[in-house]
Scaffold this motif. Structure first.
Motif, PDB file in Angstrom:
ATOM      1  N   ARG A  69      50.928  35.306  28.851  1.00  0.00           N
ATOM      2  CA  ARG A  69      49.789  35.176  27.529  1.00  0.00           C
ATOM      3  C   ARG A  69      48.386  34.861  27.672  1.00  0.00           C
ATOM      4  NH1 ARG A  69      53.113  34.420  23.213  1.00  0.00           N
ATOM      5  NH2 ARG A  69      55.704  34.595  22.731  1.00  0.00           N
ATOM      6  N   TYR A  70      48.475  33.936  28.821  1.00  0.00           N
ATOM      7  CA  TYR A  70      46.986  33.877  28.820  1.00  0.00           C
ATOM      8  C   TYR A  70      46.383  35.070  29.415  1.00  0.00           C
ATOM      9  CZ  TYR A  70      43.733  32.661  32.976  1.00  0.00           C
ATOM     10  OH  TYR A  70      42.265  32.734  33.041  1.00  0.00           O
ATOM     11  N   ARG A  72      46.485  38.093  27.875  1.00  0.00           N
ATOM     12  CA  ARG A  72      46.199  38.138  26.952  1.00  0.00           C
ATOM     13  C   ARG A  72      44.892  37.851  26.160  1.00  0.00           C
ATOM     14  NH1 ARG A  72      52.344  37.965  25.513  1.00  0.00           N
ATOM     15  NH2 ARG A  72      52.852  40.053  25.715  1.00  0.00           N
ATOM     16  N   MET A  73      45.116  36.460  26.183  1.00  0.00           N
ATOM     17  CA  MET A  73      43.621  35.786  25.938  1.00  0.00           C
ATOM     18  C   MET A  73      42.493  35.855  26.467  1.00  0.00           C
ATOM     19  SD  MET A  73      46.054  32.667  24.796  1.00  0.00           S
ATOM     20  CE  MET A  73      44.343  31.584  23.479  1.00  0.00           C
ATOM     21  N   LYS A  74      42.701  36.541  27.792  1.00  0.00           N
ATOM     22  CA  LYS A  74      41.684  36.657  28.245  1.00  0.00           C
ATOM     23  C   LYS A  74      40.877  38.291  27.957  1.00  0.00           C
ATOM     24  CE  LYS A  74      39.602  35.138  31.430  1.00  0.00           C
ATOM     25  NZ  LYS A  74      39.174  34.218  31.660  1.00  0.00           N
ATOM     26  N   LYS A 699      44.746  26.131  22.315  1.00  0.00           N
ATOM     27  CA  LYS A 699      44.083  27.066  22.792  1.00  0.00           C
ATOM     28  C   LYS A 699      44.883  27.814  24.139  1.00  0.00           C
ATOM     29  CE  LYS A 699      41.110  28.393  19.896  1.00  0.00           C
ATOM     30  NZ  LYS A 699      39.311  29.056  19.405  1.00  0.00           N
ATOM     31  N   HIS A 722      47.297  33.438  19.546  1.00  0.00           N
ATOM     32  CA  HIS A 722      48.006  34.756  20.617  1.00  0.00           C
ATOM     33  C   HIS A 722      46.877  35.581  20.995  1.00  0.00           C
ATOM     34  CE1 HIS A 722      51.340  31.465  22.209  1.00  0.00           C
ATOM     35  NE2 HIS A 722      51.414  31.526  20.667  1.00  0.00           N
ATOM     36  N   GLU A 724      43.598  34.650  20.322  1.00  0.00           N
ATOM     37  CA  GLU A 724      42.192  34.671  20.289  1.00  0.00           C
ATOM     38  C   GLU A 724      41.853  34.596  21.834  1.00  0.00           C
ATOM     39  OE1 GLU A 724      40.494  31.792  17.204  1.00  0.00           O
ATOM     40  OE2 GLU A 724      41.817  33.351  16.531  1.00  0.00           O
ATOM     41  N   GLU A 725      40.588  34.388  22.057  1.00  0.00           N
ATOM     42  CA  GLU A 725      39.924  34.152  22.951  1.00  0.00           C
ATOM     43  C   GLU A 725      40.097  32.873  23.623  1.00  0.00           C
ATOM     44  OE1 GLU A 725      35.853  35.340  25.297  1.00  0.00           O
ATOM     45  OE2 GLU A 725      36.046  35.362  23.054  1.00  0.00           O
ATOM     46  N   PHE A 726      40.700  33.289  25.183  1.00  0.00           N
ATOM     47  CA  PHE A 726      40.705  31.591  25.941  1.00  0.00           C
ATOM     48  C   PHE A 726      40.140  30.973  26.016  1.00  0.00           C
ATOM     49  CE2 PHE A 726      41.560  29.099  29.360  1.00  0.00           C
ATOM     50  CZ  PHE A 726      42.376  28.904  28.990  1.00  0.00           C
TER      51      PHE A 726
END
Length: 798
Positions: A69-70, A72-74, A699, A722, A724-726
């Protein structure tokens, strides 16, 4: 249209199932091969489908999901497939137990049918824990597509295993030899060194009497394996041992069997062990094997492939080694050839699966060459990024210990078959072309006649591969090696191998070895090595002890989010193990309600007016925004190194202390502005800051607790958090020192408490430290001060 608000008064685990089901039904995390994003791939460890998911599986898979998940946000296209291990010895052993069948006694076709029947009844029930944990695999459908659920007994997976064998065979790296192998009587197959454990077991050290043929003197020799006297090839003493130098070149007569063997000096004999004189048998342990090779002695094999004593054992024939040992001791005692006996603790090799003692049996098997690349393997181990770095030494130590080539073949049924046929006329070994799953024991070869002699009568190979030969292709399989070369080139190396420390010497080592021999490259970028889950007292969980915790019960009782928050909070890579108990999970779950309540409170102010951070006028707002951005920087840095423990602990502290106890208490009067003491712009900036901090918190928390953050963010912002941008940490200047502010608030609350006042009680006057001038209005309103002055130290006038 009414502004969105959180209406439910508290978080409930009942909110989880509809959200998780929605993710699954909509296939939100499906892998997109056409994406232009960089690929981040996770080579997940496939659990055995026939056994329930235990607490270790559930917690470590939850952390793998946090990684996915991290990433993906990256901005990565994340390859996060679920694999199911349906192959090999554990499946066979389960089928044997369930149906009371045995390899070698039950017809092969029937045995395989029973294995499949057992697997079908297990189905995906054991995967339910993963689903209920909110894990976002690419797909919950079985198939051969990128990211779909794969099974290691599928024709597609097994055909790739066979293809890798064909390639290694053609490279000259595979050979067949009749060697002494580790043999497990319980599993009835050869096992590799990596599949052996050592335990201390009580054993008897027997002093037995040999005789010197030439002089008739008695030679007392201590041994733990008297049943192997029949295989004795030599008696040795240490060259420095003056007691036995006169025996050099003479002949010893073995007890009971009466076999004549030479007596020689050899440094392997230890002067201070037993009587200092030893019998060398074929084969009692690894030192015996090395000795027979060195002396060029022809071994006498007394243990057959069925694990029983054979004709070379004479009157012991047909017995298990343990029973033969007892019968031999009886015979020695009857013939007065047992001089003594004492109990000792013996370091005994056992099979890691069945726990039977390992025997050494001469068998013809296939081997993969590995000794020639030991130094290269050390280089690869140094190149591979280990998290935590200390785990690298496990692999280096194992590489140092490797002393023989890897025995690949096994004499079992439910595994990938060795793809070879043999011409019955000339013995030619036919290796088929790649691209199909072959079962030589039941089908004809894909060739009309023998290329060597022209005959067309074939014998199919009956042996199968070692389970690790199958498992070691997992990164190749998920990256579509030999299936989609364009994608493989784009996606290699596999980004991450997450796994337990106990299989570094097997799964990690064999995967790195095999993939290097095939591709000349290191197949992984990173390896995340996790440790064991232990109980509250630090004891390893065991069914016999009764301290095993069922993840299904935990998920049912506390929900996925409390379980995940516990896994992140306890999963510190800097520690050896992490503890689990109902009390720990229940206690940590209170944070979820704290986050929910904070979100509900903030949502009550409605949609905030937008501001740019430099436009903010209040120093308190700048301070809390600086704090949350520093936390974003730390979280990004640690998440990227697969550390969810430290940021999670800091997030919890930020929510409970920094944000709720200090900022919220000071700023909420300005946010409400019910008595109009603040300008409208000041109120709007307080509401903006509350929402800014909430969005960043959600986030940062999203990878760890995806369900609660999804529900809050979807309710308030109308978006899926999920995707959204980290957060990228912003540099925000602040004139407030966190420790000073917290100490000041705490001191005020303490003085009020000492005077028997409520925390919101009015105080007639206050002298605040000089630095507090910049937030004096928030302090005065929050603490209900009358007149406020400034000086060196805090003073309250009651």
């Amino acid at each position: 249209m009414p502004e969105p608000k959180i209406v439910e008064k508290q978080w409930s685990k009942e909110f989880e199932e509809p959200i998780i089901k929605g993710w699954k039904d909509k296939e939100l995390y499906k892998f997109n091969p056409a994406s232009k994003k960089a690929v981040f791939s996770i080579d997940t460890p496939p659990p055995y489908v026939n056994t329930p998911v235990h607490i270790g599986h559930a917690s470590t898979y939850a952390i793998m999901d946090m990684i996915a998940r991290y990433k993906r946000m990256k901005g990565f296209e994340v390859l996060f497939p679920l694999g199911l291990d349906n192959n090999g010895l554990p499946i066979e052993m389960s089928a044997e137990k369930k149906f009371n069948i045995k390899v070698g006694k039950t017809p092969r076709e029937e045995f395989i049918k029973k294995c499949r029947e057992m697997l079908e009844s297990a189905g995906l029930e054991s995967m339910d824990s993963f689903y209920k944990s909110g894990i976002g695999f690419n797909s919950w459908k079985k198939g051969t597509g990128i990211g779909e659920i794969y099974e290691t007994d599928s024709a597609d997976y097994r055909s790739l295993t066979q293809e890798t064998f064909i390639d290694l065979y053609k490279k000259g790296l595979v050979f067949e030899d009749d060697r002494v192998n580790n043999y497990c009587p319980g599993c009835k197959t050869t096992v590799a060194d990596a599949e052996i454990e050592y335990i201390d077991k009580e054993s008897a050290f027997n002093d037995i009497i040999f005789k010197c043929k030439e002089s008739g003197e008695e030679l007392i020799i201590g041994t733990t394996r008297p049943e192997l006297v029949c295989t004795c090839g030599m008696v040795i003493f240490n060259p420095e041992d003056d007691r036995y130098k006169h025996l050099e070149g003479k002949t010893a007569i073995t007890p009971v069997f009466g076999k004549e063997v030479p007596i020689k000096a050899h440094p392997m004999a230890q002067i201070d062990k037993g009587t200092g004189i030893a019998m060398m048998c074929s084969f009692g342990d690894l030192s015996d094997i090395r000795f027979f090779r060195e002396q060029n002695l022809k071994p006498v094999i007394a243990i057959s492939p069925d694990g029983l004593m054979n004709e070379h054992a004479g009157f012991l024939k047909g017995l298990k080694p343990k029973d033969a040992r007892e019968k031999m001791i009886e015979a020695l005692r009857e013939k007065k050839l047992l001089a003594g006996q004492k109990k000792i603790i013996h370091n005994t090799p056992i099979c890691e699966r069945s726990k039977h003692e390992i025997e050494f049996v001469a068998m013809k098997e296939f081997y993969l060459k590995q000794l020639h690349v030991k130094e290269k393997m050390k280089e690869l181990a140094q190149k591979l990024n280990f998290f935590a770095p200390e785990s690298r030494q496990i692999m280096l130590d194992w590489i140092d210990s490797v002393s023989i080539d890897w025995p690949l073949s096994r004499r079992r049924y439910y595994a990938t078959e060795v793809p070879l046929w043999y011409c019955k006329k000339c013995g030619f070994a036919f290796l088929p072309p790649k691209g199909k799953y072959y079962q030589p024991w039941k089908e004809k070869p894909p060739v009309d006649k023998c290329p060597k002699c022209g005959a067309n009568d074939w014998r199919g190979e009956e042996r199968v591969f070692d389970t690790w030969f199958d498992s070691s292709i997992s990164p190749l399989y998920i990256l579509k090696y030999s299936r989609d070369e364009e994608f493989f080139k784009r996606a290699k190396p596999c980004s991450l191998r997450p796994q337990g420390k106990e299989i570094v010497r097997t799964w990690l080592y064999y995967t790195v070895l095999k993939c290097f021999l095939l591709t000349d490259e290191l197949i992984f970028k990173d390896a995340w090595i996790h440790y064991h889950i232990v109980d509250e007292k630090g004891n390893k969980m065991s069914k016999s002890v009764g301290n095993v915790i069922d993840p299904q019960k935990l998920l049912q009782q506390f929900g996925a989010e409390a379980f995940r928050l516990w896994a992140a909070s306890e999963g510190n890579l800097e520690q050896t193990d992490f503890k689990c108990s109902n009390e720990r999970i229940q206690g940590i779950g209170k944070t979820l309600n704290k986050l929910w309540n904070a979100s509900r409170f903030i949502s009550s102010f409605g949609k905030p007016k937008a501001f740019k951070i430099p436009e903010l006028e209040n120093e308190l707002d700048k301070w809390i925004i600086s704090e949350i951005n520093e936390l974003a920087r730390i979280a990004d840095e640690h998440y990227s190194n697969y550390d969810f423990h430290n940021p999670t602990v800091m997030l919890r502290n930020f929510l409970w202390e920094t944000f709720s106890s200090h900022y919220l208490e000071l700023a909420k009067a300005r946010a409400y502005n019910s008595d109009g003491k603040f300008l409208k712009r000041q109120q709007e900036q307080a509401v903006f800051t509350l929402n800014y901090c909430l969005d960043l918190m959600l986030k940062l928390w999203a990878p760890v607790n995806p369900i609660i953050t999804f529900k809050i963010f979807k309710t308030l912002r109308g978006k899926d958090i999920h995707f959204e941008e980290f957060p990228k940490a912003a540099e925000v200047e602040t004139r407030i020192e966190t420790s000073q502010l917290m100490e000041l608030n705490s001191a005020i609350w303490k003085l009020k408490k000492e005077h028997g006042l409520a925390l919101n009680a009015e105080v007639k006057s206050a002298v605040l430290p000089e630095w507090a001038k910049i937030i004096s209005q928030d302090l005065q309103t929050a603490h209900n001060f009358g007149q406020v002055k400034f000086g060196k130290e805090l003073e309250l006038g009651f």
